[in-house]
Write an enzyme that holds these catalytic residues in place. Structure first.
Site, PDB file in Angstrom:
ATOM      1  N   LYS A   9       0.836  -1.198   0.000  1.00 57.75           N
ATOM      2  CA  LYS A   9       0.000   0.000   0.000  1.00 57.75           C
ATOM      3  C   LYS A   9       0.878   1.259   0.000  1.00 57.75           C
ATOM      4  O   LYS A   9       2.091   1.175   0.227  1.00 57.75           O
ATOM      5  CB  LYS A   9      -0.918  -0.050   1.223  1.00 57.75           C
ATOM      6  CG  LYS A   9      -1.928  -1.211   1.168  1.00 57.75           C
ATOM      7  CD  LYS A   9      -2.813  -1.259   2.406  1.00 57.75           C
ATOM      8  CE  LYS A   9      -3.865  -2.348   2.291  1.00 57.75           C
ATOM      9  NZ  LYS A   9      -4.745  -2.398   3.485  1.00 57.75           N
ATOM     10  N   TYR A  49     -11.956  -2.569  -3.627  1.00 58.10           N
ATOM     11  CA  TYR A  49     -12.547  -2.698  -2.296  1.00 58.10           C
ATOM     12  C   TYR A  49     -14.081  -2.617  -2.326  1.00 58.10           C
ATOM     13  O   TYR A  49     -14.687  -2.239  -1.320  1.00 58.10           O
ATOM     14  CB  TYR A  49     -11.976  -1.633  -1.355  1.00 58.10           C
ATOM     15  CG  TYR A  49     -10.609  -1.969  -0.784  1.00 58.10           C
ATOM     16  CD1 TYR A  49     -10.378  -3.161  -0.092  1.00 58.10           C
ATOM     17  CD2 TYR A  49      -9.543  -1.077  -0.898  1.00 58.10           C
ATOM     18  CE1 TYR A  49      -9.139  -3.461   0.450  1.00 58.10           C
ATOM     19  CE2 TYR A  49      -8.291  -1.369  -0.353  1.00 58.10           C
ATOM     20  CZ  TYR A  49      -8.105  -2.563   0.324  1.00 58.10           C
ATOM     21  OH  TYR A  49      -6.868  -2.859   0.868  1.00 58.10           O
ATOM     22  N   ASN A 112      -1.882  -0.015   7.281  1.00 55.36           N
ATOM     23  CA  ASN A 112      -1.355  -1.349   7.591  1.00 55.36           C
ATOM     24  C   ASN A 112      -0.498  -1.971   6.488  1.00 55.36           C
ATOM     25  O   ASN A 112      -0.356  -3.187   6.402  1.00 55.36           O
ATOM     26  CB  ASN A 112      -2.472  -2.282   8.066  1.00 55.36           C
ATOM     27  CG  ASN A 112      -3.526  -2.509   6.997  1.00 55.36           C
ATOM     28  OD1 ASN A 112      -3.470  -1.919   5.925  1.00 55.36           O
ATOM     29  ND2 ASN A 112      -4.472  -3.387   7.284  1.00 55.36           N
ATOM     30  N   HIS A 115      -1.688  -5.462   1.424  1.00 56.94           N
ATOM     31  CA  HIS A 115      -2.959  -6.137   1.167  1.00 56.94           C
ATOM     32  C   HIS A 115      -2.692  -7.559   0.702  1.00 56.94           C
ATOM     33  O   HIS A 115      -1.739  -7.794  -0.038  1.00 56.94           O
ATOM     34  CB  HIS A 115      -3.746  -5.412   0.065  1.00 56.94           C
ATOM     35  CG  HIS A 115      -4.790  -6.288  -0.585  1.00 56.94           C
ATOM     36  ND1 HIS A 115      -6.026  -6.472  -0.028  1.00 56.94           N
ATOM     37  CD2 HIS A 115      -4.742  -7.070  -1.702  1.00 56.94           C
ATOM     38  CE1 HIS A 115      -6.710  -7.332  -0.795  1.00 56.94           C
ATOM     39  NE2 HIS A 115      -5.951  -7.691  -1.815  1.00 56.94           N
ATOM     40  N   GLU A 126      -9.031 -10.377  -8.207  1.00 57.14           N
ATOM     41  CA  GLU A 126      -8.072  -9.278  -8.029  1.00 57.14           C
ATOM     42  C   GLU A 126      -6.940  -9.357  -9.042  1.00 57.14           C
ATOM     43  O   GLU A 126      -6.492  -8.329  -9.573  1.00 57.14           O
ATOM     44  CB  GLU A 126      -7.536  -9.299  -6.586  1.00 57.14           C
ATOM     45  CG  GLU A 126      -8.633  -8.915  -5.587  1.00 57.14           C
ATOM     46  CD  GLU A 126      -8.234  -9.109  -4.129  1.00 57.14           C
ATOM     47  OE1 GLU A 126      -7.074  -9.469  -3.840  1.00 57.14           O
ATOM     48  OE2 GLU A 126      -9.105  -8.874  -3.254  1.00 57.14           O
TER      49      GLU A 126
HETATM   50  P1  GTP Z   1      -6.736  -6.088   2.936  1.00 57.20           P
HETATM   51  O1  GTP Z   1      -5.674  -7.131   2.755  1.00 57.20           O
HETATM   52  O2  GTP Z   1      -6.240  -4.682   2.743  1.00 57.20           O
HETATM   53  O3  GTP Z   1      -7.975  -6.400   2.108  1.00 57.20           O
HETATM   54  O4  GTP Z   1      -7.106  -6.202   4.466  1.00 57.20           O
HETATM   55  P2  GTP Z   1      -7.955  -7.322   5.167  1.00 57.20           P
HETATM   56  O5  GTP Z   1      -8.497  -8.303   4.182  1.00 57.20           O
HETATM   57  O6  GTP Z   1      -7.096  -7.855   6.253  1.00 57.20           O
HETATM   58  O7  GTP Z   1      -9.142  -6.473   5.783  1.00 57.20           O
HETATM   59  P3  GTP Z   1     -10.475  -5.935   5.044  1.00 57.20           P
HETATM   60  O8  GTP Z   1     -10.528  -6.435   3.645  1.00 57.20           O
HETATM   61  O9  GTP Z   1     -11.611  -6.222   5.952  1.00 57.20           O
HETATM   62  O10 GTP Z   1     -10.233  -4.366   5.064  1.00 57.20           O
HETATM   63  C1  GTP Z   1      -9.504  -3.752   4.023  1.00 57.20           C
HETATM   64  C2  GTP Z   1      -8.653  -2.650   4.599  1.00 57.20           C
HETATM   65  O11 GTP Z   1      -9.516  -1.643   5.130  1.00 57.20           O
HETATM   66  C3  GTP Z   1      -7.764  -3.046   5.771  1.00 57.20           C
HETATM   67  O12 GTP Z   1      -6.550  -3.621   5.383  1.00 57.20           O
HETATM   68  C4  GTP Z   1      -7.548  -1.713   6.445  1.00 57.20           C
HETATM   69  O13 GTP Z   1      -6.559  -0.931   5.786  1.00 57.20           O
HETATM   70  C5  GTP Z   1      -8.898  -1.051   6.260  1.00 57.20           C
HETATM   71  N1  GTP Z   1      -9.735  -1.287   7.431  1.00 57.20           N
HETATM   72  C6  GTP Z   1     -10.362  -2.431   7.791  1.00 57.20           C
HETATM   73  N2  GTP Z   1     -11.049  -2.274   8.924  1.00 57.20           N
HETATM   74  C7  GTP Z   1     -10.863  -0.980   9.290  1.00 57.20           C
HETATM   75  C8  GTP Z   1     -11.327  -0.186  10.383  1.00 57.20           C
HETATM   76  O14 GTP Z   1     -12.053  -0.656  11.262  1.00 57.20           O
HETATM   77  N3  GTP Z   1     -10.920   1.118  10.394  1.00 57.20           N
HETATM   78  C9  GTP Z   1     -10.120   1.648   9.444  1.00 57.20           C
HETATM   79  N4  GTP Z   1      -9.757   2.935   9.507  1.00 57.20           N
HETATM   80  N5  GTP Z   1      -9.665   0.937   8.408  1.00 57.20           N
HETATM   81  C10 GTP Z   1     -10.025  -0.360   8.332  1.00 57.20           C
HETATM   82 MG    MG Z   2      -9.475  -7.775   2.487  1.00 54.66          MG
END
Ligand code: GTP
Ligand code: MG
Length: 140
Positions: A9, A49, A112, A115, A126
């Protein structure tokens, strides 16, 4: 064999973590079959997303993801999707184990670093979204 889409990212790119992240996947034994830096823009990121568009953090997530270029890659190997996510660590870095990428390099869920696809089906979607035009590289 299984493939997964892993992306550094914008914060990971800005902090110079691209090499470190590639290195961890290489050393674990995965094969790199796709690699691309790009600034995909809002519409493409909203597509990536799309499953999260109802979430309260969605606008902030898109703004973060649009804050600089990303480096997308496709890694191939045994159990690449699930093991790939274990190499990244838990979504919220406060819960990521030390030794994972997020556990070693991040603190905030909204910054974080990386991805990873969450299912084999989403990985294929993807890979098609990010590498559809040029495809990936077959090599042995
Ligand atoms: P990705 O690998 O990025 O898809 O992450 P993930 O699969 O572990 O989590 P998810 O797909 O649920 O969420 C996508 C991204 O949204 C996360 O990696 C975070 O950067 C962001 N995100 C998820 N939950 C939160 C939250 O509660 N608050 C905020 N600010 N960002 C969030
Ligand atoms: Mg995800």
């Amino acid at each position: 064999t299984e493939q997964t889409y892993i992306m550094v990212k914008p914060d990971g790119v800005q902090r110079g973590l691209v090499g470190e992240i590639i290195s961890r996947f290489e050393k674990r034994g995965y094969k790199l079959v796709g690699l691309k830096m790009c600034a995909p823009g809002q519409e493409h990121l909203e597509n990536h997303y799309a499953d999260l568009k109802e979430k309260s953090f969605f606008p902030g997530l898109i703004k973060y993801m649009n804050s600089g270029p990303v480096v997308g890659m496709v890694w191939e190997g045994l159990d690449a999707v699930k093991t790939g996510r274990s190499i990244l660590g838990a979504t919220n870095p406060l819960q990521s184990a030390p030794g994972t990428i997020r556990g070693d390099f991040a603190l905030a869920v909204g910054r974080n670093v990386c991805h990873g696809s969450d299912t084999v089906e989403n990985a294929q979607k993807e890979i098609n979204l990010w590498f559809g035009k040029e495809g990936v590289t077959k090599w042995a």
